[in-house]
Design a protein around this motif. Structure first.
Motif, PDB file in Angstrom:
ATOM      1  N   ASP A 186       0.833  -1.186   0.000  1.00  0.00           N
ATOM      2  CA  ASP A 186       0.000   0.000   0.000  1.00  0.00           C
ATOM      3  C   ASP A 186       0.881   1.254   0.000  1.00  0.00           C
ATOM      4  O   ASP A 186       2.108   1.176  -0.114  1.00  0.00           O
ATOM      5  N   ARG A 187       0.223   2.392   0.156  1.00  0.00           N
ATOM      6  CA  ARG A 187       0.928   3.672   0.121  1.00  0.00           C
ATOM      7  C   ARG A 187       2.004   3.749   1.206  1.00  0.00           C
ATOM      8  O   ARG A 187       3.119   4.219   0.959  1.00  0.00           O
ATOM      9  N   LEU A 188       1.709   3.287   2.414  1.00  0.00           N
ATOM     10  CA  LEU A 188       2.695   3.340   3.504  1.00  0.00           C
ATOM     11  C   LEU A 188       3.920   2.475   3.210  1.00  0.00           C
ATOM     12  O   LEU A 188       5.049   2.879   3.487  1.00  0.00           O
ATOM     13  N   ASP A 189       3.698   1.286   2.637  1.00  0.00           N
ATOM     14  CA  ASP A 189       4.830   0.436   2.261  1.00  0.00           C
ATOM     15  C   ASP A 189       5.719   1.145   1.246  1.00  0.00           C
ATOM     16  O   ASP A 189       6.949   1.107   1.346  1.00  0.00           O
ATOM     17  N   ARG A 190       5.101   1.796   0.267  1.00  0.00           N
ATOM     18  CA  ARG A 190       5.890   2.510  -0.741  1.00  0.00           C
ATOM     19  C   ARG A 190       6.667   3.676  -0.118  1.00  0.00           C
ATOM     20  O   ARG A 190       7.809   3.932  -0.476  1.00  0.00           O
ATOM     21  N   GLU A 191       6.043   4.363   0.853  1.00  0.00           N
ATOM     22  CA  GLU A 191       6.751   5.446   1.542  1.00  0.00           C
ATOM     23  C   GLU A 191       7.934   4.896   2.337  1.00  0.00           C
ATOM     24  O   GLU A 191       9.018   5.489   2.339  1.00  0.00           O
ATOM     25  N   ILE A 192       7.719   3.783   3.025  1.00  0.00           N
ATOM     26  CA  ILE A 192       8.807   3.155   3.783  1.00  0.00           C
ATOM     27  C   ILE A 192       9.951   2.785   2.855  1.00  0.00           C
ATOM     28  O   ILE A 192      11.127   3.048   3.150  1.00  0.00           O
ATOM     29  N   LEU A 193       9.631   2.179   1.715  1.00  0.00           N
ATOM     30  CA  LEU A 193      10.676   1.802   0.757  1.00  0.00           C
ATOM     31  C   LEU A 193      11.443   3.019   0.256  1.00  0.00           C
ATOM     32  O   LEU A 193      12.670   2.973   0.120  1.00  0.00           O
ATOM     33  N   ALA A 194      10.733   4.105  -0.009  1.00  0.00           N
ATOM     34  CA  ALA A 194      11.403   5.321  -0.501  1.00  0.00           C
ATOM     35  C   ALA A 194      12.386   5.853   0.541  1.00  0.00           C
ATOM     36  O   ALA A 194      13.510   6.233   0.201  1.00  0.00           O
ATOM     37  N   VAL A 195      11.980   5.850   1.807  1.00  0.00           N
ATOM     38  CA  VAL A 195      12.874   6.333   2.868  1.00  0.00           C
ATOM     39  C   VAL A 195      14.065   5.394   3.022  1.00  0.00           C
ATOM     40  O   VAL A 195      15.206   5.836   3.154  1.00  0.00           O
ATOM     41  N   LEU A 196      13.817   4.075   2.993  1.00  0.00           N
ATOM     42  CA  LEU A 196      14.917   3.115   3.126  1.00  0.00           C
ATOM     43  C   LEU A 196      15.904   3.220   1.970  1.00  0.00           C
ATOM     44  O   LEU A 196      17.099   2.979   2.151  1.00  0.00           O
ATOM     45  N   GLN A 197      15.422   3.582   0.786  1.00  0.00           N
ATOM     46  CA  GLN A 197      16.343   3.746  -0.335  1.00  0.00           C
ATOM     47  C   GLN A 197      17.236   4.963  -0.138  1.00  0.00           C
ATOM     48  O   GLN A 197      18.359   4.992  -0.622  1.00  0.00           O
ATOM     49  N   GLU A 198      16.757   5.948   0.592  1.00  0.00           N
ATOM     50  CA  GLU A 198      17.588   7.112   0.921  1.00  0.00           C
ATOM     51  C   GLU A 198      18.572   6.792   2.036  1.00  0.00           C
ATOM     52  O   GLU A 198      19.714   7.228   1.999  1.00  0.00           O
ATOM     53  N   ASP A 199      18.079   6.068   3.057  1.00  0.00           N
ATOM     54  CA  ASP A 199      18.896   5.789   4.240  1.00  0.00           C
ATOM     55  C   ASP A 199      18.483   4.443   4.823  1.00  0.00           C
ATOM     56  O   ASP A 199      17.561   4.375   5.640  1.00  0.00           O
ATOM     57  N   ALA A 200      19.172   3.388   4.443  1.00  0.00           N
ATOM     58  CA  ALA A 200      18.829   2.039   4.902  1.00  0.00           C
ATOM     59  C   ALA A 200      19.195   1.825   6.368  1.00  0.00           C
ATOM     60  O   ALA A 200      18.771   0.850   6.969  1.00  0.00           O
TER      61      ALA A 200
END
Length: 150
Positions: free
Chosen positions: A2-16
């Motif tokens: 969902d939208r929250l999962d995609r937001e989490i992935l975007a943040v993790l791609q910036e800073d894992a």
């Protein structure tokens, strides 16, 4: 997803390396709820792992960083190749791609002699029919770093 999962992935791609608490703050969830979502995405194969990317200018190990486009022999499956190539020393990333080549491999070699050995092993041991190698000269930076400097 969902939208929250995609937001989490975007943040993790910036800073894992971000903490679950800080990640949760960024996406509007508790640390526990965020951790649960990350674990679920890892179990589901959405997140395959976390990779450390080092700017070549800051890397103290020296040597060459290379990008190798590869075409597989007809008698080698993708699964066989992936298992074999990941056993070779110096391989840092293997990506199945579209286009004229089957895979793009990122690797590190101490010098041109070590690169020659790696290329020979790719053909002999991993089932590569053809390769095209590019040597990284320098990195201009990442889009995430450029955005953070604005």
């Amino acid at each position: 997803m969902d939208r929250l999962d995609r937001e989490i992935l975007a943040v993790l791609q910036e800073d894992a390396r971000i903490s679950y608490r800080d990640l949760g703050v960024r996406v509007g969830l508790s640390a526990n709820a965020t951790a649960d979502r990350v674990r679920r995405m890892r179990r589901g194969g959405v997140i395959l792992g976390f990779t450390v990317v080092v700017d070549p200018a800051a890397d103290t190990r020296g040597g060459l960083v290379v990008f190798i486009d590869l075409t597989l022999r007809q008698d080698v499956t993708n699964e066989e190749f992936e298992q074999r190539v990941l056993r070779l020393p110096g391989i840092t990333e293997v990506v199945h791609v579209t286009g004229a080549y089957d895979y793009l491999v990122r690797a590190r070699a101490a010098d041109s002699a070590a690169l020659d050995v790696l290329l020979r092993r790719l053909k002999r041991d991993a089932g590569v029919a053809q390769s095209s190698t590019r040597i990284a000269l320098r990195a201009a930076g990442s889009p995430a770093r450029a955005a953070s400097q604005r």
